[in-house]
Write a protein that holds these residues in place. Structure first.
Motif, mmCIF file in Angstrom:
data_model
loop_
_atom_site.group_PDB
_atom_site.id
_atom_site.type_symbol
_atom_site.label_atom_id
_atom_site.label_comp_id
_atom_site.label_asym_id
_atom_site.label_seq_id
_atom_site.Cartn_x
_atom_site.Cartn_y
_atom_site.Cartn_z
ATOM 1 N N VAL A 1 0.835 -1.194 0.000
ATOM 2 C CA VAL A 1 0.000 0.000 0.000
ATOM 3 C C VAL A 1 0.878 1.256 0.000
ATOM 4 C CG1 VAL A 1 -1.726 1.271 1.329
ATOM 5 C CG2 VAL A 1 -1.902 -1.207 1.124
ATOM 6 N N GLN A 2 1.928 1.231 0.829
ATOM 7 C CA GLN A 2 2.867 2.358 0.910
ATOM 8 C C GLN A 2 3.536 2.634 -0.434
ATOM 9 O OE1 GLN A 2 4.069 4.636 3.014
ATOM 10 N NE2 GLN A 2 2.437 4.170 4.454
ATOM 11 N N LEU A 3 3.999 1.554 -1.061
ATOM 12 C CA LEU A 3 4.712 1.723 -2.333
ATOM 13 C C LEU A 3 3.789 2.275 -3.410
ATOM 14 C CD1 LEU A 3 7.050 -1.391 -2.445
ATOM 15 C CD2 LEU A 3 7.718 1.012 -2.394
ATOM 16 N N ARG A 4 2.564 1.775 -3.438
ATOM 17 C CA ARG A 4 1.632 2.287 -4.447
ATOM 18 C C ARG A 4 1.337 3.760 -4.201
ATOM 19 N NH1 ARG A 4 -2.083 -2.350 -6.997
ATOM 20 N NH2 ARG A 4 -3.135 -0.581 -7.901
ATOM 21 N N TRP A 5 1.339 4.134 -2.949
ATOM 22 C CA TRP A 5 1.089 5.532 -2.613
ATOM 23 C C TRP A 5 2.285 6.390 -3.066
ATOM 24 C CZ3 TRP A 5 3.309 9.020 0.983
ATOM 25 C CH2 TRP A 5 2.556 10.189 1.172
ATOM 26 N N MET A 6 3.481 5.914 -2.746
ATOM 27 C CA MET A 6 4.681 6.702 -3.058
ATOM 28 C C MET A 6 5.008 6.719 -4.541
ATOM 29 S SD MET A 6 7.347 5.908 0.025
ATOM 30 C CE MET A 6 8.427 5.201 -1.175
ATOM 31 N N LEU A 7 4.923 5.547 -5.174
ATOM 32 C CA LEU A 7 5.417 5.434 -6.550
ATOM 33 C C LEU A 7 4.331 5.673 -7.595
ATOM 34 C CD1 LEU A 7 7.651 2.267 -6.054
ATOM 35 C CD2 LEU A 7 8.406 4.646 -6.170
ATOM 36 N N TRP A 8 3.083 5.399 -7.243
ATOM 37 C CA TRP A 8 2.000 5.502 -8.230
ATOM 38 C C TRP A 8 0.959 6.556 -7.857
ATOM 39 C CZ3 TRP A 8 0.519 -0.320 -9.490
ATOM 40 C CH2 TRP A 8 1.660 -0.964 -10.032
ATOM 41 N N HIS A 9 1.124 7.196 -6.715
ATOM 42 C CA HIS A 9 0.123 8.178 -6.275
ATOM 43 C C HIS A 9 -1.264 7.559 -6.108
ATOM 44 C CE1 HIS A 9 1.027 12.754 -6.718
ATOM 45 N NE2 HIS A 9 1.157 12.311 -5.490
ATOM 46 N N GLN A 10 -1.284 6.313 -5.630
ATOM 47 C CA GLN A 10 -2.562 5.628 -5.473
ATOM 48 C C GLN A 10 -2.840 5.333 -4.005
ATOM 49 O OE1 GLN A 10 -2.582 2.070 -7.791
ATOM 50 N NE2 GLN A 10 -2.960 3.140 -9.713
ATOM 51 N N LEU A 11 -4.020 5.693 -3.584
ATOM 52 C CA LEU A 11 -4.475 5.356 -2.236
ATOM 53 C C LEU A 11 -5.346 4.116 -2.358
ATOM 54 C CD1 LEU A 11 -5.029 6.182 0.793
ATOM 55 C CD2 LEU A 11 -6.974 7.471 -0.096
ATOM 56 N N ILE A 12 -4.900 3.013 -1.760
ATOM 57 C CA ILE A 12 -5.641 1.759 -1.889
ATOM 58 C C ILE A 12 -6.632 1.629 -0.736
ATOM 59 C CG2 ILE A 12 -5.430 -0.774 -1.941
ATOM 60 C CD1 ILE A 12 -4.351 0.626 -4.424
ATOM 61 N N LEU A 13 -7.877 1.402 -1.107
ATOM 62 C CA LEU A 13 -8.942 1.270 -0.101
ATOM 63 C C LEU A 13 -9.705 -0.019 -0.340
ATOM 64 C CD1 LEU A 13 -10.312 4.917 -0.413
ATOM 65 C CD2 LEU A 13 -8.983 4.026 1.503
ATOM 66 N N PRO A 14 -10.300 -0.576 0.703
ATOM 67 C CA PRO A 14 -11.110 -1.778 0.493
ATOM 68 C C PRO A 14 -12.367 -1.447 -0.314
ATOM 69 C CG PRO A 14 -11.398 -0.973 2.715
ATOM 70 C CD PRO A 14 -10.325 -0.120 2.099
ATOM 71 N N GLY A 15 -12.903 -2.440 -1.009
ATOM 72 C CA GLY A 15 -14.072 -2.167 -1.863
ATOM 73 C C GLY A 15 -15.202 -3.176 -1.744
#
Ligand SMILES: [Zn+2]
Length: 483
Positions: free
Chosen positions: A201-215
């Protein structure tokens, strides 16, 4: 947006996102994105030429390297040179989900067959990317589609399909004025209990600007946490399962709307149609454009809704047909969507039956894009009902009926059951405003739209229970489920 923010966004969009994806063997994302920005305005003839050239390559390669297709083509006496125009693929029998379930290993390119056992034995969950894939001997990943009924479809990919999905998403965002690298919140197919490790989750936030949330399986407490995170992150894009986004929108509306100072630019519903009432709900909550991606994990994103409301097909990378197919025991059920992938792939899908009903027309969209348009997309064949006199009823019909102002405050939830005798059972969870007028309205609507022979059983229940996934099934087709 200030200068440092813009620079940050550009670094993510132009460098870290494509570069890290390259390490998963998802190549050429930016160059393909730039190519699509041009090709979406090509003339209809040129688009077809491009498709035909790619189709011929696909057929030639499948004939030579994919055992399943070598056999199928031999059986029907088709040689790759016979494909002179796009319509010639009519000769190839449609590919069903069952075909894929039964033959998936035979559908893999022989040059990558030796990687299949490695993909099968991977300890990671299906679809998890393979780090440093370009430098490995075995690059295949096993993935599955969550078949809405029965067994899941297993398929293999080497990163190229995911890369194309990213490219199509970049194109869609661009239609709504969102640049590569813009912040994005994604409500994924994971429930709160199964969120990926925090490092991912951290890497996606840092490298892809993505906030991962449950769905999936979300309740008010989860929505509140999601919303808090969204307000902190301020994404331009809200992306996710339609049901999750609609749930969040409902929560936002109930809790007084978004605070001043934050509005996303676009909401992207995925994995299910966005019905009229859901779109209304999301627009009210987020006060921005709402779009929808149509696709399937096996073949990728097929079409997406432009700002003018047309579902443009990703025509450069696939051929989409609408053909009349009659299911066994059922009369003609309209035009079914078939998809052929025409990019190089370790597992090509040719005339894959999507199980959805719709039509395809040339574009006359006022957005100016020439990509074909998927229209009258009614949804899953299993959710579409043919009345005794042959009229097609889509799930959206029920949304409109039960979300109409005439019954506002009268119905909490409803479920439509098409019985084996093709009659109707409607379950209703009543709200405080329910009265005789509501009941009369339901009866009149049914009488207007269904033949007199259709029997209606209206049943009041204390609670309509969700499925295991937490989603409410609006339409249940007993006849279809039995088949
Ligand atoms: Zn358009």
């Amino acid at each position: 947006m200030n200068y440092p923010q813009r620079l940050h966004e550009a670094v993510i969009g132009r460098i870290t996102f494509p570069l890290t994806n390259y390490l998963f063997n998802r190549k050429n994302i930016l160059s393909d994105f730039h190519a699509l920005q041009k090709s979406e305005h090509l003339s209809i003839e040129l688009l077809r030429e491009l498709q035909l050239a790619r189709l011929r390559e696909t057929i030639t390669s499948a004939d030579k390297y994919v055992p399943y297709y070598t056999r199928v083509f031999k059986e029907i006496g088709l040689r790759p040179g016979d494909i002179k125009q796009i319509e010639d693929i009519n000769r190839i029998p449609p590919l069903s989900r069952e075909d894929v379930i039964n033959h998936h290993k035979d559908m893999v390119d022989v040059r990558m067959q030796s990687s299949v056992p490695f993909a099968d034995n991977s300890p990671k969950e299906p679809g998890a990317p393979l780090p440093f894939a370009p430098f490995r001997r075995h690059r295949l990943i096993k993935n599955t589609s969550s078949g809405s009924t029965g067994a899941p479809t297993v398929f293999y990919e080497d990163g190229s399909r995911t890369a194309m999905n990213w490219v199509h998403e970049l194109r869609l965002k661009n239609w709504f004025g969102v640049r590569p690298g813009a912040k994005e919140a994604r409500m994924t197919r994971l429930s709160v209990d199964y969120m990926p490790k925090s490092s991912v989750v951290q890497l996606r936030w840092m490298l892809w600007h993505q906030l991962i949330l449950p769905g999936v399986n979300l309740d008010d407490e989860h929505y509140s946490v999601c919303l808090k995170n969204i307000l902190k992150f301020k994404p331009e894009i809200l992306w996710g399962f339609t049901s999750a986004l609609a749930g969040l929108a409902e929560y936002v509306n109930r809790s007084g709307g978004l605070p001043d100072g934050y509005r996303p630019k676009v909401v992207v519903g995925w994995a299910a149609p966005v019905y009229d009432h859901e779109e209304k709900l999301m627009k009210e909550a987020f006060q921005c454009s709402v779009t929808n991606i149509y696709g399937a994990r096996e073949v990728g994103h097929i079409a997406a809704k432009c700002p003018r409301g047309s579902f443009h097909i990703n025509q450069e990378n696939m051929i989409v047909e609408a053909v009349s197919l009659s299911a066994e025991g059922v009369e003609q059920t309209g035009q079914e969507i078939l998809v052929t992938t025409i990019d190089p792939s370790p597992m090509p899908f040719i005339r894959y039956r999507m199980g959805d009903v719709g039509e395809i027309v040339d574009s006359d969209c006022s957005c100016g894009r020439t990509l074909q348009v998927l229209s009258n997309l009614l949804g899953r064949t299993g959710e579409i009902f043919q009345t005794k006199e042959g009229r097609m009823i889509s799930p959206n019909f029920w949304c409109r009926t039960f979300m109409s102002g005439k019954v506002s405050g009268a119905i909490k939830r409803f479920q439509i059951i098409y019985t084996r005798t093709r009659d109707l059972r409607i379950l209703v969870e009543r709200d405080s405003g329910y009265n005789e007028d509501t009941e009369r309205y339901i009866h009149e609507t049914i009488a207007r739209n269904f033949s007199p022979e259709t029997e209606l059983e209206l049943e009041y229940v204390a609670k309509i229970h969700p499925e295991v996934s937490g989603k409410y099934q609006m339409v249940v087709n007993e006849a279809r489920n039995e088949a």
